[in-house]
Design an enzyme around this catalytic site. Structure first.
Site, PDB file in Angstrom:
ATOM      1  N   GLU A 158      -9.652  -0.061 -28.703  1.00 29.11           N
ATOM      2  CA  GLU A 158     -10.776   0.562 -29.410  1.00 29.11           C
ATOM      3  C   GLU A 158     -10.293   1.904 -29.936  1.00 29.11           C
ATOM      4  O   GLU A 158      -9.487   2.568 -29.279  1.00 29.11           O
ATOM      5  CB  GLU A 158     -11.953   0.788 -28.451  1.00 29.11           C
ATOM      6  CG  GLU A 158     -13.045   1.689 -29.039  1.00 29.11           C
ATOM      7  CD  GLU A 158     -14.246   1.882 -28.126  1.00 29.11           C
ATOM      8  OE1 GLU A 158     -15.074   0.960 -28.045  1.00 29.11           O
ATOM      9  OE2 GLU A 158     -14.364   2.951 -27.498  1.00 29.11           O
ATOM     10  N   ASP A 175     -10.684   4.992 -20.589  1.00 26.26           N
ATOM     11  CA  ASP A 175     -11.609   5.647 -21.503  1.00 26.26           C
ATOM     12  C   ASP A 175     -11.039   6.969 -22.025  1.00 26.26           C
ATOM     13  O   ASP A 175     -10.614   7.817 -21.247  1.00 26.26           O
ATOM     14  CB  ASP A 175     -12.914   5.880 -20.731  1.00 26.26           C
ATOM     15  CG  ASP A 175     -14.032   6.382 -21.600  1.00 26.26           C
ATOM     16  OD1 ASP A 175     -13.916   6.272 -22.821  1.00 26.26           O
ATOM     17  OD2 ASP A 175     -15.023   6.884 -21.047  1.00 26.26           O
ATOM     18  N   LYS A 204     -25.952  13.625 -23.861  1.00 24.65           N
ATOM     19  CA  LYS A 204     -25.737  12.819 -22.661  1.00 24.65           C
ATOM     20  C   LYS A 204     -27.052  12.469 -21.964  1.00 24.65           C
ATOM     21  O   LYS A 204     -27.805  13.353 -21.572  1.00 24.65           O
ATOM     22  CB  LYS A 204     -24.842  13.582 -21.667  1.00 24.65           C
ATOM     23  CG  LYS A 204     -23.425  13.826 -22.151  1.00 24.65           C
ATOM     24  CD  LYS A 204     -22.582  12.584 -22.015  1.00 24.65           C
ATOM     25  CE  LYS A 204     -21.144  12.800 -22.443  1.00 24.65           C
ATOM     26  NZ  LYS A 204     -20.362  11.579 -22.460  1.00 24.65           N
ATOM     27  N   HIS A 238     -20.985   5.180 -28.731  1.00 23.69           N
ATOM     28  CA  HIS A 238     -20.645   6.016 -27.574  1.00 23.69           C
ATOM     29  C   HIS A 238     -21.811   6.955 -27.249  1.00 23.69           C
ATOM     30  O   HIS A 238     -22.618   7.270 -28.109  1.00 23.69           O
ATOM     31  CB  HIS A 238     -19.382   6.825 -27.855  1.00 23.69           C
ATOM     32  CG  HIS A 238     -18.132   6.040 -27.647  1.00 23.69           C
ATOM     33  ND1 HIS A 238     -16.910   6.630 -27.390  1.00 23.69           N
ATOM     34  CD2 HIS A 238     -17.894   4.700 -27.650  1.00 23.69           C
ATOM     35  CE1 HIS A 238     -15.981   5.688 -27.245  1.00 23.69           C
ATOM     36  NE2 HIS A 238     -16.557   4.514 -27.412  1.00 23.69           N
TER      37      HIS A 238
END
Length: 420
Positions: free
Chosen positions: A179, A82, A221, A261
């Site tokens: 990605e 990631d 978040k 995301h």
């Protein structure tokens, strides 16, 4: 453009900070299969998280493989390196088969003039009126606009090309899913900019299977979307149309899809995501990342006793070190210090008071999104506890796993992939 390993239509990026919840997360994907939709897990953990916790990508791979074996999962699954770049990719090469090429830091770095000139001469179709199926108004551009987009994004895409070629050299063609991520930047990319970026990616011969643009609104978040839902819906649909057009125009992989995301808990846009994907018959990758760690805390608090004590201790430490914990995530959190309870207050809470403040249930008046966001970035505190925290997870595995599975299936998979 893409042969070999293919990411299925629907996938969910599942973060597992401490590599203890792979089985609970996979159970949510099994529940999805039982409900009639295939959603494959992509376990993701960034270099930053590995550095904070002191873990290695090989441990994430071991946890995923063990869960798959134990639960008899026969569908695909992936391990995501990631947010990697050329400096950090090394340790991920062997265990990972999904690579998020993060080029956000290079957005806005000026591209070479000769590269911009070459791009413009290769793509006259992007200048003027660009008519795309399923978009109400054609995109209107001129040479200066396309040139501006090239100056802003071309250096970043060329860097992605460098990372991709390094992966190709080390992993081999068709042995990983690439990605490109552009979400951790200041300004959202418009659908017409996305189309121009996709042309650049095709020129670099990167067979991306997902792309993560920055959308309009705030994707903080672990809390709900903040922004204009109608505007997001319009842009999301136009992004899907731009991708579909780029697949046919530039030969990008036919399974290319949007990646959302910081997608965890963005409840107010899940309907738009579900309906857009259905309308275009396209896939979606939803990244839920750190919510698993919060469900661990909720499970520990719910268990009471020493579990609740550890949950309280985590909060007290996070509160004491909030500036340091929040700094790396400043662009993706909005914490109101006045809304944070004091550690003394939290120390007096029951299990129910703690879980009510933390669990993302907006109908509960005790839910506190500042409390939730601080704990979201506070996993470093648990990492410093070492075995003490991990032993608590293992001692309370059943109640923790139930929270992890329920959260992923009920709050994420059902609305995004089943429209429920």
């Amino acid at each position: 453009m893409s042969d070999g390993l293919k990411l299925p239509k629907f996938s969910v990026g599942t973060g597992d900070r401490f590599a203890h919840q792979a089985k609970a997360q996979l159970t949510a994907c099994i529940l999805a299969a039982d409900a009639g939709v295939e959603v494959v897990p992509v376990w993701n953990k960034s270099n930053r998280e590995h550095m904070i916790i002191g873990s290695e990508p090989s441990a994430t791979r071991a946890a995923a493989d063990a869960a798959v074996k134990e639960l008899g999962w026969t569908k695909p699954y992936f391990l995501d390196a990631d947010h990697i770049n050329l400096k950090t990719v090394g340790r991920f090469l062997d265990p990972c088969d999904f690579f998020t090429l993060d080029v956000a830091d290079l957005i806005g770095q000026p591209a070479k003039d000769e590269d911009v000139t070459a791009f413009l001469s290769a793509h006259p179709e992007l200048v003027g009126t660009v008519t795309i199926p399923h978009v109400d108004e054609p995109f209107k551009t001129d040479k200066a606009f396309v040139e501006g987009v090239a100056h802003k994004f071309l250096a970043a895409v060329k860097h992605a090309g460098e990372i991709y070629r390094l992966l190709l050299e080390n992993k081999g063609a068709g042995r990983f899913v690439p990605e490109i991520s552009m979400d951790e930047t200041d300004y959202p990319q418009t659908p017409v900019e996305l189309l121009i970026i996709l042309a650049m990616i095709a020129d670099e011969k990167i067979p991306i299977q997902t792309i993560a643009p920055k959308f309009t609104g705030r994707f903080n978040k672990g809390v709900d979307y903040v922004g204009d839902v109608a505007q997001f819906t319009k842009e999301f649909n136009e992004d899907l149309a731009a991708i579909q057009y780029a697949i046919s125009k530039y030969g990008l992989p036919d399974n290319l899809k949007l990646s959302v995301h910081s997608g965890s808990d963005k409840f107010s846009i899940y309907k738009a995501i579900y309906e857009g994907a259905k309308r275009f018959n396209m896939g979606v990758h939803l990244k839920t990342a750190g919510t698993t760690w919060l469900e661990e805390l909720i499970g520990l608090a719910e268990a009471g006793g020493s579990g609740l004590e550890i949950a309280k201790e985590v909060y007290a430490e996070a509160f004491a070190h909030s500036a340091e914990l929040c700094a790396p995530y400043a662009t993706v959190i909005d914490i109101d210090p006045a809304k944070l309870p004091t550690p003394e207050e939290v120390n007096g809470w029951t299990s129910e008071q703690y879980t009510s403040a933390l669990r993302h249930d907006q109908s509960n008046p005790a839910y506190n999104q500042s409390f939730r966001q601080l704990l979201h970035v506070g996993f470093k505190v648990a990492a410093k506890m070492g075995r003490k925290y991990l032993d608590a997870l293992e001692a309370n595995e059943e109640i923790v796993a139930k929270n992890v599975t329920t959260n992923l299936f009920e709050r994420h998979i059902k609305p995004v992939f089943l429209g429920l």
